[in-house]
Scaffold this motif. Sequence first.
Motif, PDB file in Angstrom:
ATOM      1  N   ALA A 136      45.641  13.449  24.214  1.00  0.00           N
ATOM      2  CA  ALA A 136      46.314  13.371  22.918  1.00  0.00           C
ATOM      3  C   ALA A 136      47.602  14.181  22.932  1.00  0.00           C
ATOM      4  O   ALA A 136      48.646  13.723  22.454  1.00  0.00           O
ATOM      5  CB  ALA A 136      45.385  13.870  21.812  1.00  0.00           C
ATOM      6  N   LEU A 137      47.549  15.383  23.506  1.00  0.00           N
ATOM      7  CA  LEU A 137      48.755  16.221  23.570  1.00  0.00           C
ATOM      8  C   LEU A 137      49.812  15.574  24.450  1.00  0.00           C
ATOM      9  O   LEU A 137      51.012  15.630  24.149  1.00  0.00           O
ATOM     10  CB  LEU A 137      48.398  17.614  24.099  1.00  0.00           C
ATOM     11  N   ARG A 138      49.381  14.942  25.538  1.00  0.00           N
ATOM     12  CA  ARG A 138      50.342  14.269  26.427  1.00  0.00           C
ATOM     13  C   ARG A 138      51.007  13.107  25.704  1.00  0.00           C
ATOM     14  O   ARG A 138      52.224  12.909  25.794  1.00  0.00           O
ATOM     15  CB  ARG A 138      49.626  13.788  27.682  1.00  0.00           C
ATOM     16  N   LEU A 139      50.225  12.348  24.951  1.00  0.00           N
ATOM     17  CA  LEU A 139      50.794  11.229  24.198  1.00  0.00           C
ATOM     18  C   LEU A 139      51.729  11.710  23.095  1.00  0.00           C
ATOM     19  O   LEU A 139      52.669  11.012  22.717  1.00  0.00           O
ATOM     20  CB  LEU A 139      49.670  10.377  23.597  1.00  0.00           C
ATOM     21  N   LEU A 140      51.480  12.914  22.605  1.00  0.00           N
ATOM     22  CA  LEU A 140      52.355  13.483  21.581  1.00  0.00           C
ATOM     23  C   LEU A 140      53.633  14.075  22.175  1.00  0.00           C
ATOM     24  O   LEU A 140      54.547  14.439  21.438  1.00  0.00           O
ATOM     25  CB  LEU A 140      51.606  14.561  20.790  1.00  0.00           C
ATOM     26  N   GLY A 141      53.678  14.191  23.518  1.00  0.00           N
ATOM     27  CA  GLY A 141      54.896  14.659  24.166  1.00  0.00           C
ATOM     28  C   GLY A 141      54.871  16.088  24.632  1.00  0.00           C
ATOM     29  O   GLY A 141      55.916  16.654  24.964  1.00  0.00           O
ATOM     30  N   PHE A 142      53.668  16.725  24.685  1.00  0.00           N
ATOM     31  CA  PHE A 142      53.581  18.118  25.104  1.00  0.00           C
ATOM     32  C   PHE A 142      53.099  18.207  26.551  1.00  0.00           C
ATOM     33  O   PHE A 142      52.119  17.566  26.930  1.00  0.00           O
ATOM     34  CB  PHE A 142      52.632  18.892  24.190  1.00  0.00           C
ATOM     35  N   ALA A 143      53.801  19.021  27.333  1.00  0.00           N
ATOM     36  CA  ALA A 143      53.430  19.196  28.732  1.00  0.00           C
ATOM     37  C   ALA A 143      52.109  19.942  28.838  1.00  0.00           C
ATOM     38  O   ALA A 143      51.814  20.842  28.043  1.00  0.00           O
ATOM     39  CB  ALA A 143      54.525  19.970  29.473  1.00  0.00           C
ATOM     40  N   ALA A 144      51.324  19.580  29.843  1.00  0.00           N
ATOM     41  CA  ALA A 144      49.979  20.147  29.972  1.00  0.00           C
ATOM     42  C   ALA A 144      50.010  21.642  30.287  1.00  0.00           C
ATOM     43  O   ALA A 144      49.079  22.366  29.951  1.00  0.00           O
ATOM     44  CB  ALA A 144      49.218  19.396  31.060  1.00  0.00           C
ATOM     45  N   ASP A 145      51.070  22.120  30.948  1.00  0.00           N
ATOM     46  CA  ASP A 145      51.096  23.513  31.386  1.00  0.00           C
ATOM     47  C   ASP A 145      51.839  24.436  30.420  1.00  0.00           C
ATOM     48  O   ASP A 145      52.081  25.599  30.739  1.00  0.00           O
ATOM     49  CB  ASP A 145      51.749  23.605  32.767  1.00  0.00           C
ATOM     50  N   LEU A 146      52.204  23.944  29.232  1.00  0.00           N
ATOM     51  CA  LEU A 146      52.925  24.769  28.275  1.00  0.00           C
ATOM     52  C   LEU A 146      52.076  25.011  27.030  1.00  0.00           C
ATOM     53  O   LEU A 146      51.328  24.131  26.601  1.00  0.00           O
ATOM     54  CB  LEU A 146      54.243  24.102  27.870  1.00  0.00           C
ATOM     55  N   PRO A 147      52.181  26.210  26.423  1.00  0.00           N
ATOM     56  CA  PRO A 147      51.390  26.492  25.215  1.00  0.00           C
ATOM     57  C   PRO A 147      51.899  25.684  24.029  1.00  0.00           C
ATOM     58  O   PRO A 147      53.071  25.301  23.968  1.00  0.00           O
ATOM     59  CB  PRO A 147      51.613  27.990  24.991  1.00  0.00           C
ATOM     60  N   VAL A 148      51.010  25.406  23.105  1.00  0.00           N
ATOM     61  CA  VAL A 148      51.353  24.680  21.885  1.00  0.00           C
ATOM     62  C   VAL A 148      51.060  25.601  20.704  1.00  0.00           C
ATOM     63  O   VAL A 148      49.960  26.140  20.586  1.00  0.00           O
ATOM     64  CB  VAL A 148      50.537  23.376  21.755  1.00  0.00           C
ATOM     65  N   ARG A 149      52.056  25.807  19.848  1.00  0.00           N
ATOM     66  CA  ARG A 149      51.868  26.603  18.647  1.00  0.00           C
ATOM     67  C   ARG A 149      51.481  25.687  17.496  1.00  0.00           C
ATOM     68  O   ARG A 149      51.913  24.534  17.428  1.00  0.00           O
ATOM     69  CB  ARG A 149      53.164  27.355  18.292  1.00  0.00           C
ATOM     70  N   VAL A 150      50.663  26.219  16.591  1.00  0.00           N
ATOM     71  CA  VAL A 150      50.156  25.431  15.477  1.00  0.00           C
ATOM     72  C   VAL A 150      50.486  26.130  14.164  1.00  0.00           C
ATOM     73  O   VAL A 150      50.280  27.336  14.024  1.00  0.00           O
ATOM     74  CB  VAL A 150      48.632  25.224  15.580  1.00  0.00           C
ATOM     75  N   LEU A 151      51.014  25.370  13.210  1.00  0.00           N
ATOM     76  CA  LEU A 151      51.247  25.842  11.852  1.00  0.00           C
ATOM     77  C   LEU A 151      50.468  24.968  10.882  1.00  0.00           C
ATOM     78  O   LEU A 151      50.398  23.746  11.052  1.00  0.00           O
ATOM     79  CB  LEU A 151      52.731  25.778  11.469  1.00  0.00           C
TER      80      LEU A 151
END
Length: 355
Positions: A152-167
Amino acid sequence: MEALAQRLSQLDPHSEGAIRVVAFYDTLMRRRVDLPALARASAGLGECVAGIRLHGTGRSIRVAPDGRETTAPPAAASATAPITLDEEEIGTVWLERPGPSGPFDDVLLDRLALAAAAVVERYGPARTTMADPALVELAVSADCDEAARARALRLLGFAADLPVRVLAVRSRLPLDRVGALVCPAHPVKAALVAGVGVILAAAVAPEALPAGVRAGVAAAGPPDRSWREARTALRFTTARRPVVHHDDLGALALLADVPAEALRANPDVTAVARLARTPEEFETLEAYCATGSLRRAADALHLHHSTVARRLDHLGTSLGIPLGDPAGRTRARLALSAWHLLGEGRHPADSPDPG
């Protein structure tokens, strides 16, 4: 394409030129050109300055007919068109023609906008902000397995090795605008999930949030845990403190796990709920608890400190809490936090209680 242009030109002299413009951009798209090359080709075709701007990155390209990026002050656009991807406007294309519009300017801009959207999508992740709510929900769900979350994160455009911040966000403004403000130069996606705004971003700048937006900010970590923390932090936001970082809550975050019935039954919370019916007194208590000082509260309220002192004496009696000592202030702060957790102080435009 040439045969079609020839047939149309027999019906309408304007059609042959329009079809040639379409064919021109079809060729560019087959060659997989980038945005600067698109702008150069458009400027040469239109014989005037052509521009491309992406909202999400703030990047602008202006190219003169000679193929060079121009540094001259921008002239008023003679014609513009939106760049649209996945039904979201992600940018603008325009021409700066000094005289009357050319006969094919509308067709040129239409094809330029389509080509620019294709380039952004191809060399993505696309800088669109709004995302499929189902994908976002999957990315932050506690019930999702890690393989599905990663996909899901990959389809959203986020690289697997980078952190994702959430608001977690409550806002009258569209979520895509909020997301673009807090993360202007990195991938960011937003969606409404269960009545709460979710913003996923590679990096966040909470200080860029506009007035009127409330946000709970989680530290970088697994998206499901971050989402839980962001929602908890959102419940502690107030008009005076519209942005709350979960890390700053400390042990206060434990209040979020107390059942609502227990919070409502607490005498201190009940007393604060009664006080909330008198906005002037309630504002005084909030300012005092937020600043921890009579004089700083007076400054925040733009009142003389003696006036605030009299109000606090009255408030202490009404609440049955000795506000003059540290233990009393702690009780009042906890009662105020519990009252806000119950959603009693939420603005009418806010989303439903995320807890």
